[in-house]
Design an enzyme around this catalytic site. Structure first.
Site, PDB file in Angstrom:
ATOM      1  CG  HIS A 106      -2.195  -0.779   1.099  1.00  0.00           C
ATOM      2  ND1 HIS A 106      -2.050  -2.120   1.238  1.00  0.00           N
ATOM      3  CD2 HIS A 106      -3.433  -0.567   0.758  1.00  0.00           C
ATOM      4  CE1 HIS A 106      -2.946  -2.609   1.287  1.00  0.00           C
ATOM      5  NE2 HIS A 106      -4.201  -1.683   0.699  1.00  0.00           N
ATOM      6  CE  LYS A 110      -3.937  -0.530   4.849  1.00  0.00           C
ATOM      7  NZ  LYS A 110      -4.965  -0.066   5.361  1.00  0.00           N
TER       8      LYS A 110
HETATM    9  P1  NAD Z   1      -7.503   9.189   5.131  1.00  0.00           P
HETATM   10  O1  NAD Z   1      -6.064   9.388   6.206  1.00  0.00           O
HETATM   11  O2  NAD Z   1      -6.876   9.703   3.782  1.00  0.00           O
HETATM   12  O3  NAD Z   1      -8.550   9.890   5.451  1.00  0.00           O
HETATM   13  C1  NAD Z   1      -9.243   9.484   6.662  1.00  0.00           C
HETATM   14  C2  NAD Z   1     -10.083  10.805   7.137  1.00  0.00           C
HETATM   15  O4  NAD Z   1     -10.698  10.399   7.981  1.00  0.00           O
HETATM   16  C3  NAD Z   1      -9.342  12.090   7.225  1.00  0.00           C
HETATM   17  O5  NAD Z   1      -9.649  12.997   6.469  1.00  0.00           O
HETATM   18  C4  NAD Z   1      -9.234  12.256   8.724  1.00  0.00           C
HETATM   19  O6  NAD Z   1      -9.190  13.670   9.123  1.00  0.00           O
HETATM   20  C5  NAD Z   1     -10.792  11.781   9.148  1.00  0.00           C
HETATM   21  N1  NAD Z   1     -10.805  11.301  10.350  1.00  0.00           N
HETATM   22  C6  NAD Z   1     -10.057  10.780  11.414  1.00  0.00           C
HETATM   23  N2  NAD Z   1     -10.646  10.560  12.525  1.00  0.00           N
HETATM   24  C7  NAD Z   1     -11.913  11.093  12.381  1.00  0.00           C
HETATM   25  C8  NAD Z   1     -13.100  11.040  13.097  1.00  0.00           C
HETATM   26  N3  NAD Z   1     -13.118  10.605  14.307  1.00  0.00           N
HETATM   27  N4  NAD Z   1     -14.254  11.475  12.611  1.00  0.00           N
HETATM   28  C9  NAD Z   1     -14.353  11.730  11.263  1.00  0.00           C
HETATM   29  N5  NAD Z   1     -13.286  11.818  10.770  1.00  0.00           N
HETATM   30  C10 NAD Z   1     -12.244  11.642  11.007  1.00  0.00           C
HETATM   31  O7  NAD Z   1      -7.264   7.656   4.718  1.00  0.00           O
HETATM   32  P2  NAD Z   1      -7.996   6.802   3.716  1.00  0.00           P
HETATM   33  O8  NAD Z   1      -7.095   6.096   2.653  1.00  0.00           O
HETATM   34  O9  NAD Z   1      -9.177   7.621   2.886  1.00  0.00           O
HETATM   35  O10 NAD Z   1      -8.333   5.406   4.578  1.00  0.00           O
HETATM   36  C11 NAD Z   1      -9.503   5.542   5.450  1.00  0.00           C
HETATM   37  C12 NAD Z   1      -9.821   4.214   6.198  1.00  0.00           C
HETATM   38  O11 NAD Z   1     -10.477   3.368   5.122  1.00  0.00           O
HETATM   39  C13 NAD Z   1      -8.527   3.479   6.754  1.00  0.00           C
HETATM   40  O12 NAD Z   1      -8.960   2.630   7.751  1.00  0.00           O
HETATM   41  C14 NAD Z   1      -8.482   2.665   5.345  1.00  0.00           C
HETATM   42  O13 NAD Z   1      -7.539   1.423   5.771  1.00  0.00           O
HETATM   43  C15 NAD Z   1      -9.706   2.073   4.805  1.00  0.00           C
HETATM   44  N6  NAD Z   1      -9.937   1.675   3.556  1.00  0.00           N
HETATM   45  C16 NAD Z   1     -10.655   0.614   3.530  1.00  0.00           C
HETATM   46  C17 NAD Z   1     -11.177   0.208   2.454  1.00  0.00           C
HETATM   47  C18 NAD Z   1     -12.316  -0.884   2.183  1.00  0.00           C
HETATM   48  O14 NAD Z   1     -12.555  -0.908   0.953  1.00  0.00           O
HETATM   49  N7  NAD Z   1     -12.810  -1.141   3.073  1.00  0.00           N
HETATM   50  C19 NAD Z   1     -10.429   0.795   1.095  1.00  0.00           C
HETATM   51  C20 NAD Z   1      -9.636   1.933   1.333  1.00  0.00           C
HETATM   52  C21 NAD Z   1      -9.247   2.273   2.500  1.00  0.00           C
END
Ligand code: NAD
Length: 250
Positions: free
Chosen positions: A138, A142
């Site tokens: 990744h 991440k």
């Molecule tokens: P990212 O860091 O780009 O985005 C996360 C966002 O959430 C940020 O803007 C952050 O400020 C915000 N945030 C943090 N704490 C918060 C809270 N308490 N309330 C509201 N917002 C909050 O990360 P990303 O790459 O977008 O990934 C987010 C999550 O999704 C990770 O856990 C990742 O592993 C997961 N993910 C899952 C899938 C899937 O298909 N299930 C795919 C990609 C990523």
């Protein structure tokens, strides 16, 4: 395609990479989805939750407890894409699912869910002679390792082979550790650049090896899967589901 009014969604983690992808995919399909609001750090879900039919969460593991509570109190369905939850956080989702429909999946892409299915079938067919290894890569932002998807692949392999994921996995290897035990699943996390998500499962024995791979090149597959899950929840009884349920792969 839906004959009803568009499903109103709130995105938690709206400023993040996945939050943005969900917003773009929902806005590209106005017949089915309307983004009622997006919240990120410093903003309160309770201020906007009344505006939505469903909450889609791609934020951080520690947000889950409050998100589940607010969805239960307001009778909203919930899709959780965030990964890296601990047991206590997962418990909140399990108990919330007595009162609302929740889809929680480490990976919402149809391709990866097909990989989950194939991983189980291959493990059953190949049997005990094959050493099992999972490799994921990744982007460098991440935070959790192994990825939620790799963990799920490891759990599928463990179940198929009668192993315990928590005690019979090797997370990387270093030093003079001796020969590889047969009853072990190797887990390896690579980080770098802008890789959206690569996962490979290897089954290796004397004379041959099988490799099953999935490579994501855009976040749209995850975002569209999460939107599809939110729509699918509309007709379901309360409960905790995953993407295998949404796709009918059980
Ligand atoms: P990212 O860091 O780009 O985005 C996360 C966002 O959430 C940020 O803007 C952050 O400020 C915000 N945030 C943090 N704490 C918060 C809270 N308490 N309330 C509201 N917002 C909050 O990360 P990303 O790459 O977008 O990934 C987010 C999550 O999704 C990770 O856990 C990742 O592993 C997961 N993910 C899952 C899938 C899937 O298909 N299930 C795919 C990609 C990523």
């Amino acid at each position: 395609m839906s004959n009803e009014s568009p499903l109103k969604i709130i995105i938690s983690g709206a400023k993040g990479r996945m939050g943005q992808a969900v917003k773009e995919c929902a806005e590209a399909d106005p017949e089915n989805f309307e983004v009622a609001a997006g919240i990120d750090v410093g903003e309160k879900l309770e201020d906007v939750i009344a505006q939505a039919d469903a909450v889609i969460d791609f934020s951080a593991p520690e947000a889950l407890h409050t998100t589940v509570r607010l969805c239960v109190e307001n009778g909203k369905r919930l899709v959780v894409g965030t990964t890296g939850h601990d047991e206590k956080q997962l418990k909140a989702a399990r108990s919330g699912a007595n009162n609302i429909g929740i889809v929680m999946a480490p990976n919402f892409s149809v391709g990866v869910n097909t990989l989950f299915w194939m991983t189980q079938k291959a493990a059953e067919i190949l049997g005990e002679d094959y050493d099992l290894e999972v490799i994921e890569m990744h982007h460098h932002h991440k935070k959790d390792a192994p990825s939620g998807t790799a963990r799920r692949l490891g759990e599928i392999l463990a179940k198929a082979r009668g192993l315990d994921y928590d005690t019979q996995t090797a997370h990387g290897r270093e030093g003079l550790i001796g020969a590889r035990p047969k009853d072990e699943i190797g887990m390896h996390s690579l980080r770098g650049g802008d890789v959206v998500g690569d996962h490979t499962v290897i089954y290796a024995t004397n004379g041959e090896r099988v490799e099953l791979s999935h490579k994501a090149s855009s976040r749209d597959a995850f975002a569209k899967g999460a939107l599809r899950a939110a729509q699918w929840l509309g007709d379901r009884p309360n409960g905790l589901y995953d993407m295998q349920d949404v796709l009918g792969l059980r």
